[in-house]
Design a protein around this motif. Structure first.
Motif, mmCIF file in Angstrom:
data_model
loop_
_atom_site.group_PDB
_atom_site.id
_atom_site.type_symbol
_atom_site.label_atom_id
_atom_site.label_comp_id
_atom_site.label_asym_id
_atom_site.label_seq_id
_atom_site.Cartn_x
_atom_site.Cartn_y
_atom_site.Cartn_z
ATOM 1 N N GLU A 18 0.837 -1.205 0.000
ATOM 2 C CA GLU A 18 0.000 0.000 0.000
ATOM 3 C C GLU A 18 0.876 1.262 0.000
ATOM 4 O O GLU A 18 0.587 2.236 -0.703
ATOM 5 C CB GLU A 18 -0.904 -0.015 1.242
ATOM 6 N N GLU A 19 1.962 1.229 0.783
ATOM 7 C CA GLU A 19 2.875 2.380 0.834
ATOM 8 C C GLU A 19 3.603 2.556 -0.500
ATOM 9 O O GLU A 19 3.805 3.679 -0.961
ATOM 10 C CB GLU A 19 3.876 2.202 1.972
ATOM 11 N N LEU A 22 1.309 4.278 -2.821
ATOM 12 C CA LEU A 22 1.244 5.702 -2.493
ATOM 13 C C LEU A 22 2.469 6.426 -3.048
ATOM 14 O O LEU A 22 2.357 7.489 -3.662
ATOM 15 C CB LEU A 22 1.146 5.902 -0.980
ATOM 16 N N GLN A 25 2.434 7.416 -6.669
ATOM 17 C CA GLN A 25 1.645 8.589 -7.034
ATOM 18 C C GLN A 25 2.496 9.858 -7.066
ATOM 19 O O GLN A 25 2.141 10.838 -7.717
ATOM 20 C CB GLN A 25 0.485 8.774 -6.052
ATOM 21 N N TYR A 26 3.618 9.852 -6.344
ATOM 22 C CA TYR A 26 4.472 11.038 -6.240
ATOM 23 C C TYR A 26 5.635 11.022 -7.238
ATOM 24 O O TYR A 26 6.320 12.025 -7.409
ATOM 25 C CB TYR A 26 5.061 11.142 -4.833
ATOM 26 N N ALA A 113 5.529 16.487 1.506
ATOM 27 C CA ALA A 113 4.227 15.826 1.661
ATOM 28 C C ALA A 113 4.401 14.315 1.646
ATOM 29 O O ALA A 113 3.767 13.600 2.431
ATOM 30 C CB ALA A 113 3.270 16.272 0.557
ATOM 31 N N LEU A 114 5.267 13.824 0.790
ATOM 32 C CA LEU A 114 5.534 12.389 0.732
ATOM 33 C C LEU A 114 6.146 11.903 2.041
ATOM 34 O O LEU A 114 5.742 10.865 2.573
ATOM 35 C CB LEU A 114 6.462 12.069 -0.441
ATOM 36 N N GLU A 116 5.792 13.141 4.977
ATOM 37 C CA GLU A 116 4.780 13.151 6.041
ATOM 38 C C GLU A 116 3.925 11.885 5.972
ATOM 39 O O GLU A 116 3.565 11.323 7.004
ATOM 40 C CB GLU A 116 3.886 14.392 5.920
ATOM 41 N N GLN A 117 3.617 11.447 4.763
ATOM 42 C CA GLN A 117 2.779 10.262 4.609
ATOM 43 C C GLN A 117 3.566 8.967 4.762
ATOM 44 O O GLN A 117 3.012 7.958 5.199
ATOM 45 C CB GLN A 117 2.086 10.292 3.247
ATOM 46 N N LEU A 118 4.848 8.992 4.399
ATOM 47 C CA LEU A 118 5.711 7.812 4.509
ATOM 48 C C LEU A 118 6.997 8.214 5.234
ATOM 49 O O LEU A 118 8.051 8.382 4.613
ATOM 50 C CB LEU A 118 6.038 7.256 3.114
ATOM 51 N N PRO A 119 6.919 8.379 6.558
ATOM 52 C CA PRO A 119 8.076 8.891 7.302
ATOM 53 C C PRO A 119 9.337 8.028 7.183
ATOM 54 O O PRO A 119 10.448 8.530 7.330
ATOM 55 C CB PRO A 119 7.588 8.969 8.753
#
Length: 191
Positions: A18-19, A22, A25-26, A113-114, A116-119
């Motif tokens: 899932e990560e 995500l 997408q970036y 932003a990336l 923050e979502q995937l530290p």
């Protein structure tokens, strides 16, 4: 196409399916022709580039108008101008494809932003930067402490694939000597 990047990240930090989705997408993919530029002197570096396929170089132009290569990148390596990227100042370097290349592009604009979502990606990039800094320190040491022949031998032992992929004048530039000196070293090895 991003499987190589995902696999590389997983060598350093955990990343679930899932990560990984995500992350994708970036990331943008870019195809480069031989001699195409990712960055030119004077431009602000807008991204970090992960080589999926191909070979790139980073270089600057000396006061005498000579290209001085400071970095090569092949598959599974990152290349960027970190100073320009982080400070958003004009770059003093060029980044150019030596052969046709496919790169994964992580734009600076989405990096925070990336993270923050995937530290865990901050840890990944810290580890990558530590390895790059250690390699840069060793390269400086070798330039000041080894002869040209020793630098050539060391480089060809550690990175034999580069010798076949990189034009000899570029290899000479990276190692800090002239193409003529490299020809003499290679001629000694053959005879």
């Amino acid at each position: 196409m991003l499987a190589a990047l995902i696999a590389h990240i997983r060598r350093f930090v955990p990343l679930s399916g899932e990560e990984a989705a995500l992350l994708e997408q970036y990331i943008d993919l870019r195809e480069l022709k031989k001699k195409a530029f990712l960055l030119k002197e004077g431009q602000v570096c807008a991204a970090s580039y992960f080589l999926i396929k191909g070979c790139c170089r980073s270089y600057f132009i000396t006061e005498k108008g000579i290209e001085q290569i400071n970095l090569f990148a092949i598959e599974d390596w990152w290349i960027t101008d970190y100073q320009s990227l982080e400070l958003q100042t004009p770059s003093q370097f060029y980044i150019q494809a030596i052969e046709p290349a496919t790169v994964a592009v992580l734009p600076r604009a989405v990096q925070d932003a990336l993270f923050e979502q995937l530290p865990q990606l901050e840890k990944y990039f810290r580890l990558i930067l530590q390895k790059a800094l250690a390699a840069a320190h060793l390269r400086v040491k070798y330039i000041f402490s080894q002869t040209g022949e020793e630098r050539y031998d060391h480089f060809t032992t550690l990175f034999p694939g580069f010798v076949q992929r990189v034009p000899q004048y570029m290899l000479a530039s990276y190692l800090g000597f002239t193409p003529e000196f490299l020809s003499k070293i290679r001629a000694k090895r053959i005879s």
